[in-house]
Design a protein around this motif. Sequence first.
Motif, short mmCIF file in Angstrom:
data_model
loop_
_atom_site.label_atom_id
_atom_site.label_comp_id
_atom_site.label_asym_id
_atom_site.label_seq_id
_atom_site.Cartn_x
_atom_site.Cartn_y
_atom_site.Cartn_z
N HIS A 120 44.22 43.65 34.16
CA HIS A 120 43.23 43.09 35.07
C HIS A 120 42.00 43.99 35.15
O HIS A 120 40.85 43.52 35.12
N HIS A 123 40.03 43.69 31.99
CA HIS A 123 39.34 42.40 31.95
C HIS A 123 38.08 42.43 32.82
O HIS A 123 37.01 41.95 32.41
N LYS A 124 38.21 43.02 34.00
CA LYS A 124 37.04 43.11 34.90
C LYS A 124 35.93 43.96 34.27
O LYS A 124 34.74 43.70 34.49
N ASP A 212 41.57 34.04 36.85
CA ASP A 212 40.76 34.44 35.70
C ASP A 212 40.77 33.35 34.63
O ASP A 212 39.75 33.09 33.97
N TYR A 216 37.62 31.28 32.99
CA TYR A 216 37.41 31.22 31.54
C TYR A 216 37.32 29.76 31.07
O TYR A 216 36.47 29.41 30.25
#
Length: 276
Positions: A120, A123-124, A212, A216
């Motif tokens: 996570h 990804h951020k 998320d 996307y």
Amino acid sequence: MKKVLVIGYVWPEPNSSAAGTHMMSLLRAFRAENWQVEFASPAQKTEHMVDLSEDGITTQVIALNCSSFDEYVQAYNPDIVMFDRFMMEEQFGWRVDKYCPNALKILDTEDLQCLRNSRHEAHKAGREFSHSDLHSDIAKREIAAILRSDISLIISHYEMQLLNDVFKVDSALLHHLPFLVDLQHIPTSTKAFAKRKHFMTIGNFRHAPNWDAVLYLQQIWPLIRKQLPDAELHIYGSYPPPKATALNNPKTGFLIKGWADDAYQVMEDARVCLSP
């Protein structure tokens, strides 16, 4: 008769999340051995929680940071205690050690929380995940809980290898246990492709990776819609927050459906399940 105590991070919601389904599989496996099973949790009860009494499982509300648990666990005197995620082992493991020292301690990791958190964070930051991301406080806490437990249930081969190679956890402390599938309840036939419509995805909105995924899908949906102008994307999941329902857009076919009464049915109705 063996007595099992399961200490849950949340009350099981098998129709809301994969974790809830997995927990029910474990509870039913214990009951199939004719063991006495009690599920205890400090979490608030929810509208979608399952009625455990239908499976012959008793329940108990317990409190965090309270000596009332000491009296409770002494009185119940379990042979086996299973902790739902490392946070419950942190909270209650030392109390079980003190008052039921002979109990077998099982840690059900669900997913490795440190791996999920590391992915996570990567990804951020807009970059690929690497093993260096795992060196976090959450990892220290989770590995400590694994080392304190007699056995930990690990859901994937990838996580097994990660624990062996990166964290050097002894394989004797780990047991690979993927999702349990009831083969008798798998349908032998489903709708033909021609009778299905549209795209779908499903996932509890309280699970960060699912949110998320929705963001996307919002990015790529115009590309799909450009090729299939009449297509719709039906997004299902329990507990959709206002930021999710605000994305509902009938004009573009991007539809936030929320709770699905029957996950199997909405999957069977769709042609494609998108799961980034």
